[in-house]
Design an enzyme around this catalytic site. Structure first.
Site, PDB file in Angstrom:
ATOM      1  N   ASP A 246      -0.641  -2.199  -8.925  1.00  0.00           N
ATOM      2  CA  ASP A 246      -0.509  -1.982  -7.848  1.00  0.00           C
ATOM      3  C   ASP A 246       1.049  -2.817  -7.212  1.00  0.00           C
ATOM      4  OD1 ASP A 246      -0.682  -0.722  -5.021  1.00  0.00           O
ATOM      5  OD2 ASP A 246      -2.849  -2.080  -4.993  1.00  0.00           O
ATOM      6  N   GLY A 333      -4.031  -3.799   6.746  1.00  0.00           N
ATOM      7  CA  GLY A 333      -3.169  -4.566   6.650  1.00  0.00           C
ATOM      8  C   GLY A 333      -2.922  -5.006   6.432  1.00  0.00           C
ATOM      9  N   SER A 335      -2.396  -6.289   3.134  1.00  0.00           N
ATOM     10  CA  SER A 335      -2.214  -5.326   1.437  1.00  0.00           C
ATOM     11  C   SER A 335      -0.473  -5.874   1.261  1.00  0.00           C
ATOM     12  CB  SER A 335      -2.336  -3.675   1.842  1.00  0.00           C
ATOM     13  OG  SER A 335      -3.531  -2.879   1.300  1.00  0.00           O
ATOM     14  N   SER A 351      -3.911  -6.549  -2.993  1.00  0.00           N
ATOM     15  CA  SER A 351      -4.100  -5.204  -3.365  1.00  0.00           C
ATOM     16  C   SER A 351      -6.019  -4.117  -2.066  1.00  0.00           C
ATOM     17  CB  SER A 351      -4.203  -4.624  -4.738  1.00  0.00           C
ATOM     18  OG  SER A 351      -4.691  -3.223  -5.627  1.00  0.00           O
TER      19      SER A 351
END
Length: 468
Positions: A246, A333, A335, A351
């Site tokens: 990710d 919000g 991430s 993540s």
């Protein structure tokens, strides 16, 4: 804000903003390494977490199959190393002389990894995660609130099949989801509305151009990103990986962009990011995010596997491996935002997870060292200081670890990290000034782009932005 050129004062997006914190809120005093008596009495050394991580890596190689994981005891500032029963006594003596506290455990690393593989084969269910917990010498298996009925029975029976003393199963009150939104907010237009994520760390791409790291699910969701809602794009995704890993590498469109290697901590304070470091179970870490600002917590697991419900296939699973598990809170919000240590080490990119910053929960992070290695990028932007390879020495220009320790404002009261009570300051990234909307409030968006967890995430109050 002009979008023709990134303002030099913060290089378009410094890695994470937060509302006012007050004095001494961010960084704690550096722990002083003390080795008095260690060589003579083989007593554990007092270490900083980063030094403990280095020692753990060395001992893992030295102990071989006898090594069963390690963790950092922050209260004692010691590295605790697990050694499987029956290990050669000489090996144990060596580990103690090296400065570690040694304890005998039953489960070897190989056995714990085998248990994790069984879980992957038999229990890859949306809303589940697992990671090896060296403090308990077991695999910690977590199920979110969506794992019920037959799914729960399947997970529970798989855990039981591993044998007594091999794994622990617990329930999480929240729902595992990606948290696209983070440090300073970044925005992109996608089908149905605006996607919001967070910048992690400024870097230099392998071709020498200025760039930044963020979450991969953000990079997959949208190609071009701006530093303001509905603003002109200032950066373009170069590489993005999700699921599996990710992380995304996003290059600034203006090659003259100055992107310093720092985290913006609010109140005009910044934290210099001098190196990338691997996380250590038990160490204290700080997370910066555009929705919830600054929060701290502890690393609870490494090499974690998380099974998110697929955002493109109702019957699918988006599995991400190799993550850092923590008890740091996060919300929609956040991430892509920065996970770092008090000494300026870049550790992770936000993540996803479960819970929020009211009730708590689990949050998972993509290791920065792995992202740098995969993308070929180096820490540090176009600020003349050069780049910093993962795990290497500090940037050219000298040790900046003592630069303006955030929160050092004598004469004012001290707030706990992330504590904004009584300030009346809206959450960073809140575009409306009204604060965080009710969970799942995405009115008027009709969004369906990756990261949309309608009914689970907190809106940013704008009625337009899809937060990740």
């Amino acid at each position: 804000m002009s979008h023709k050129r990134i303002p030099k004062r913060k290089a378009a997006i410094a890695a994470g903003s937060v509302a006012a914190l007050g004095a001494a809120a961010l960084l704690l005093p550096h722990a002083n390494a003390s080795q008095d008596g260690a060589a003579d009495n083989a007593t554990p050394k007092t270490l900083k977490a980063t030094d403990a991580s280095d020692l753990a890596s060395q001992l893992a190689g030295m102990l071989g199959d006898s090594f069963a994981g390690s963790y950092y005891d922050s209260a004692k500032q010691q590295l605790v190393v697990n050694v499987v029963g029956g290990a050669n006594n000489n090996v144990v003596v060596q580990a103690k002389k090296a400065g570690a506290a040694v304890r005998q455990v039953d489960n070897s690393t190989a056995e714990l990894k085998s248990a994790a593989q069984t879980l992957k084969t038999k229990a890859t269910i949306p809303g589940t995660s697992w990671a090896i917990d060296p403090r308990t010498n077991k695999v910690l298996v977590t199920a979110d609130s969506t794992v019920t009925g037959a799914k729960w029975n399947r997970l529970e029976s798989t855990v039981q099949s591993l044998g007594s003393g091999m794994a622990t199963l617990k329930k999480s009150a929240g729902t595992f989801k990606t948290f696209a939104s983070g440090g300073d907010a970044i925005f992109s237009q996608a089908q149905g509305g605006t996607v919001r994520c967070s910048l992690g760390f400024n870097v230099t791409a392998s071709d020498g151009s200025p760039a930044f790291l963020t979450a991969g699910h953000c990079g997959v969701a949208a190609k071009q990103w701006s530093d303001s809602q509905n603003g002109q794009p200032i950066a373009t995704v170069d590489q993005a990986t999700f699921p599996g890993n990710d992380f995304a590498l996003v290059k600034y469109d203006d090659p003259a962009t100055q992107a310093p290697s720092e985290v913006n901590a609010g109140n005009g304070q910044t934290v210099q990011i001098t190196q990338a470091a691997d996380a250590t179970v038990g160490e204290q870490v700080f997370r910066m995010g555009s929705t919830t600002g600054l929060h701290n917590g502890t690393v609870t697991g490494l090499d974690a596997t998380v099974n998110f419900q697929s955002e493109t296939d109702p019957n699918g699973v988006d599995t991400v491996n190799g993550l850092i598990q923590t008890d740091v809170c996060a919300e929609a919000g956040d991430s892509g935002g920065s996970l770092f240590t008090q000494d300026g080490s870049a550790v992770g990119l936000t993540s996803g997870g479960s819970g929020d910053c009211t009730s708590g929960g689990e949050t998972f992070f993509q290791p920065v060292t792995a992202a740098l290695q995969a993308t070929g990028a180096t820490l540090g932007g176009g600020n003349g200081a050069g780049g910093q390879q993962a795990g290497g020495d500090q940037q050219a220009g000298g040790d900046q670890s003592a630069t303006a320790a955030p929160g050092d404002q004598s004469g004012t009261g001290t707030q706990a990290p992330g504590d904004q009570s009584g300030t009346g300051t809206g959450a960073p990234g809140d575009q409306s000034g009204t604060g965080t909307g009710a969970p799942g409030d995405q009115s008027g968006t009709g969004t369906g782009a990756p990261g949309d967890q309608s009914g689970t995430g907190a809106a940013d109050g704008s009625g337009l932005t899809q937060s990740h």
